[in-house]
Design a protein around this motif. Structure first.
Motif, PDB file in Angstrom:
ATOM      1  N   UNK A  43       0.820  -1.216   0.000  1.00  0.00           N
ATOM      2  CA  UNK A  43       0.000   0.000   0.000  1.00  0.00           C
ATOM      3  C   UNK A  43       0.854   1.266   0.000  1.00  0.00           C
ATOM      4  N   UNK A  44       0.488   2.195  -0.837  1.00  0.00           N
ATOM      5  CA  UNK A  44       1.214   3.461  -0.914  1.00  0.00           C
ATOM      6  C   UNK A  44       0.373   4.645  -0.446  1.00  0.00           C
ATOM      7  N   UNK A  45      -0.929   4.416  -0.257  1.00  0.00           N
ATOM      8  CA  UNK A  45      -1.813   5.508   0.147  1.00  0.00           C
ATOM      9  C   UNK A  45      -1.348   6.178   1.446  1.00  0.00           C
ATOM     10  N   UNK A  46      -0.955   5.422   2.483  1.00  0.00           N
ATOM     11  CA  UNK A  46      -0.529   6.109   3.716  1.00  0.00           C
ATOM     12  C   UNK A  46       0.668   7.046   3.506  1.00  0.00           C
ATOM     13  N   UNK A  47       1.650   6.616   2.750  1.00  0.00           N
ATOM     14  CA  UNK A  47       2.830   7.464   2.519  1.00  0.00           C
ATOM     15  C   UNK A  47       2.471   8.689   1.691  1.00  0.00           C
ATOM     16  N   UNK A  48       1.673   8.502   0.655  1.00  0.00           N
ATOM     17  CA  UNK A  48       1.288   9.637  -0.178  1.00  0.00           C
ATOM     18  C   UNK A  48       0.370  10.591   0.578  1.00  0.00           C
ATOM     19  N   UNK A  49      -0.437  10.059   1.497  1.00  0.00           N
ATOM     20  CA  UNK A  49      -1.293  10.915   2.315  1.00  0.00           C
ATOM     21  C   UNK A  49      -0.434  11.815   3.198  1.00  0.00           C
TER      22      UNK A  49
END
Length: 59
Positions: A43-49
């Protein structure tokens, strides 16, 4: 993030980040990987968030 990044590039980066932090889009790519027999990416959503929040706070 360079302090002298032009406002137009900052706006483009912000728009791109709003797209990639959408969990449904990430889920789509995960499912597509599974359909194609590949392992989904982490998952990349947490880092991009966090990046989007930092950019927003910085500007």
């Amino acid at each position: 993030m360079p302090a002298d990044l032009p406002e137009s590039e900052t706006a483009c980066l912000s728009a791109w980040l709003r797209t990639v932090i959408e969990p449904r889009i990430e889920r789509y790519w995960q499912l597509l990987s599974l359909i194609n027999g590949a392992e989904p990416d982490k998952p990349s959503v947490p880092a991009f968030t966090r990046l989007a929040q930092a950019l927003s706070a910085h500007r």
